[in-house]
Enzyme design. Structure first.
Site, mmCIF file in Angstrom:
data_model
loop_
_atom_site.group_PDB
_atom_site.id
_atom_site.type_symbol
_atom_site.label_atom_id
_atom_site.label_comp_id
_atom_site.label_asym_id
_atom_site.label_seq_id
_atom_site.Cartn_x
_atom_site.Cartn_y
_atom_site.Cartn_z
ATOM 1 N N LYS A 25 0.884 -0.784 0.301
ATOM 2 C CA LYS A 25 0.313 0.030 -0.162
ATOM 3 C C LYS A 25 0.917 0.885 -0.048
ATOM 4 O O LYS A 25 0.627 2.043 -0.726
ATOM 5 C CB LYS A 25 -0.890 0.022 1.260
ATOM 6 C CG LYS A 25 -1.995 -1.407 1.148
ATOM 7 C CD LYS A 25 -3.391 -0.680 1.189
ATOM 8 C CE LYS A 25 -4.135 -1.701 0.758
ATOM 9 N NZ LYS A 25 -4.554 -2.669 1.720
ATOM 10 N N LYS B 50 -4.734 -11.397 -7.824
ATOM 11 C CA LYS B 50 -5.914 -12.111 -8.002
ATOM 12 C C LYS B 50 -7.021 -11.074 -8.030
ATOM 13 O O LYS B 50 -6.469 -9.791 -8.537
ATOM 14 C CB LYS B 50 -6.049 -11.614 -6.085
ATOM 15 C CG LYS B 50 -5.586 -10.788 -5.031
ATOM 16 C CD LYS B 50 -5.862 -11.211 -4.316
ATOM 17 C CE LYS B 50 -5.980 -9.635 -2.622
ATOM 18 N NZ LYS B 50 -6.963 -9.452 -2.096
ATOM 19 N N LYS C 148 -10.945 -5.859 -5.134
ATOM 20 C CA LYS C 148 -11.811 -4.615 -5.517
ATOM 21 C C LYS C 148 -11.639 -3.769 -6.222
ATOM 22 O O LYS C 148 -12.647 -3.000 -7.732
ATOM 23 C CB LYS C 148 -12.094 -4.255 -4.197
ATOM 24 C CG LYS C 148 -13.431 -5.324 -3.694
ATOM 25 C CD LYS C 148 -14.550 -4.078 -2.397
ATOM 26 C CE LYS C 148 -14.480 -5.436 -0.819
ATOM 27 N NZ LYS C 148 -13.753 -4.639 -0.893
HETATM 28 P P1 ADP Z 1 -10.071 -6.718 -1.577
HETATM 29 O O1 ADP Z 1 -8.979 -7.533 -1.254
HETATM 30 O O2 ADP Z 1 -11.319 -7.483 -3.357
HETATM 31 O O3 ADP Z 1 -10.717 -4.652 -1.375
HETATM 32 P P2 ADP Z 1 -11.224 -7.142 0.759
HETATM 33 O O4 ADP Z 1 -9.869 -6.773 1.386
HETATM 34 O O5 ADP Z 1 -12.482 -6.340 1.522
HETATM 35 O O6 ADP Z 1 -11.383 -6.976 -0.705
HETATM 36 O O7 ADP Z 1 -11.526 -9.010 1.489
HETATM 37 C C1 ADP Z 1 -12.735 -9.500 2.196
HETATM 38 C C2 ADP Z 1 -12.554 -10.645 1.512
HETATM 39 O O8 ADP Z 1 -12.243 -11.544 0.643
HETATM 40 C C3 ADP Z 1 -11.234 -11.228 2.835
HETATM 41 O O9 ADP Z 1 -11.305 -12.574 3.067
HETATM 42 C C4 ADP Z 1 -10.244 -11.359 1.883
HETATM 43 O O10 ADP Z 1 -9.429 -12.592 1.381
HETATM 44 C C5 ADP Z 1 -11.095 -12.161 0.408
HETATM 45 N N1 ADP Z 1 -10.500 -12.207 -1.022
HETATM 46 C C6 ADP Z 1 -10.034 -10.771 -1.818
HETATM 47 N N2 ADP Z 1 -10.148 -11.326 -2.964
HETATM 48 C C7 ADP Z 1 -10.289 -12.297 -2.878
HETATM 49 C C8 ADP Z 1 -9.769 -13.299 -3.909
HETATM 50 N N3 ADP Z 1 -9.344 -13.371 -5.239
HETATM 51 N N4 ADP Z 1 -9.345 -14.856 -3.802
HETATM 52 C C9 ADP Z 1 -9.769 -15.156 -2.027
HETATM 53 N N5 ADP Z 1 -10.285 -14.745 -1.218
HETATM 54 C C10 ADP Z 1 -9.934 -13.144 -1.645
#
Ligand code: ADP
Ligand code: TRP
Length: 332
Positions: A113, A195, A198
């Site tokens: 970040k 991966k 969002k």
């Molecule tokens: P993002 O990374 O998309 O902003 P968050 O950080 O809010 O999402 O993650 C919310 C949940 O979704 C967490 O439990 C995170 O481990 C899971 N998560 C996010 N992206 C993935 C992914 N590509 N594969 C598996 N789990 C994910």
């Protein structure tokens, strides 16, 4: 016997996607009957990137609606906004005194970040894992359904729990990451790199709000090549990713059909992607439709979040009084 306590949260930083579904929400839904579940929208966590105040409410309500659309039942779980539970920032403050600058600076997500937003390396970003530990420890949770990317944050939560114990006495259980089945999941992005997420690579991420044609378009654009040249060849990572996505949303015999074709060098990636696109549409469309009708029912969402916060505060306030007592903050 009382049920084990479960906590998990999703940041309200954008539209939810397949990674959130398979890494987190699918497990939430499976756990809701057998565990005492607290699931929340991590809106305080979203403030590290300074979102526009106008967007906060819609983002929080959308994450709540999308969770319910995926099958979460607010009667069975406490579904709430993190900012509705003031005991969380109180515990965060207490835990900050047990967290060291050096260890926080070494966290890979912080370093990433900090690289991505060099003009805004704020203290909230640095202490992100402390707030996350507070989210979990506030309900004295033992299991935390998350994706693979959160493993290290969980390890830090366990460290803080241990440090609290050695300073003030045993109180918090040590929470472990949880996924039904085997390992924690990482849903890959469609471009073969990293991966689904969002905030990054929107074209390589399938969102639960994506319309049918957009899903088809994204999948047809996924990276492939001219196919294997010898039987049973090892798969390049971007091909493995397409198989992994198929494993998540298609029937077992469909997957087997394409695996066999790959091993026999007769695979046609165009056909495979077409099939995957249709199976993906069939998977996402009902969730999208449910989420969209829920989002129009603001009164219902407000009631659900308020009820959830009330239940969360009941559990959180007990933890905070005991933590205060152990620390010595009990003067009257
Ligand atoms: P993002 O990374 O998309 O902003 P968050 O950080 O809010 O999402 O993650 C919310 C949940 O979704 C967490 O439990 C995170 O481990 C899971 N998560 C996010 N992206 C993935 C992914 N590509 N594969 C598996 N789990 C994910
Ligand atoms: N840090 C998590 C993420 O980025 C979101 C989160 C915040 C969380 N607090 C939590 C997840 C507590 C599980 C438990 O994905």
């Amino acid at each position: 016997m009382s049920k084990e306590i479960v906590v998990s949260g999703i940041r309200s930083t954008g539209y939810l996607h397949l990674g959130n579904y398979f890494g987190a929400m699918r497990n939430y839904v499976k756990m809701q009957d057998d565990y005492n579940c607290y699931f929340f929208v991590a809106d305080y966590h979203s403030l590290t990137t300074h979102p526009d105040p106008k967007d906060l409410k819609a983002n929080v309500f959308r994450v709540a609606a999308e969770n319910i659309a995926c099958g979460l039942d607010p009667q069975k779980v406490a579904l709430y906004a993190q900012s509705d539970v003031p005991e969380i920032p109180e515990l965060y403050l207490m835990l900050n005194m047990l967290a060291y600058k050096g260890e926080l600076e070494k966290v890979p997500t912080f370093k990433e970040k900090a690289r991505n937003q060099p003009d805004n390396i704020n203290a909230g970003l640095l202490t992100y894992p402390v707030l996350m530990a507070a989210d979990i420890l506030i309900h004295r949770a033992v299991k935390v359904p998350v994706g693979k990317d959160q493993e290290q944050h969980l390890e830090m939560a366990r460290n803080f729990a241990q440090r609290f114990a050695s300073r003030y006495g045993a109180f918090f259980p040590e929470p472990v990451p949880f996924n039904f089945g085997s390992n924690l999941i990482k849903v890959p992005s469609l471009d073969g790199e990293g991966k689904m997420s969002k905030s990054e690579n929107a074209n390589a991420t399938i969102y639960l709000a994506d319309e049918d044609d957009l899903i088809r378009k994204k999948i047809m654009k996924a990276k492939t090549d001219s196919g294997p040249t010898e039987p049973n060849a090892e798969m390049p990572p971007y091909i493995e990713n397409i198989f992994l996505l198929m494993e998540l949303v298609s029937q077992a015999d469909t997957l087997q059909f394409f695996r066999d074709a790959y091993n026999a060098c007769t695979i046609r990636y165009g056909d495979m992607k077409k099939q995957l696109a249709e199976d993906m549409v069939a998977f996402v469309a009902p969730i999208r439709q449910r989420a969209s009708s829920l989002q129009n029912d603001e009164a219902l969402l407000r009631k659900i979040l308020k009820d959830g916060a009330e239940r969360a505060r009941e559990s959180a306030s007990q933890t905070i009084s005991e933590a205060r007592r152990l620390i010595g903050i009990n003067y009257y």
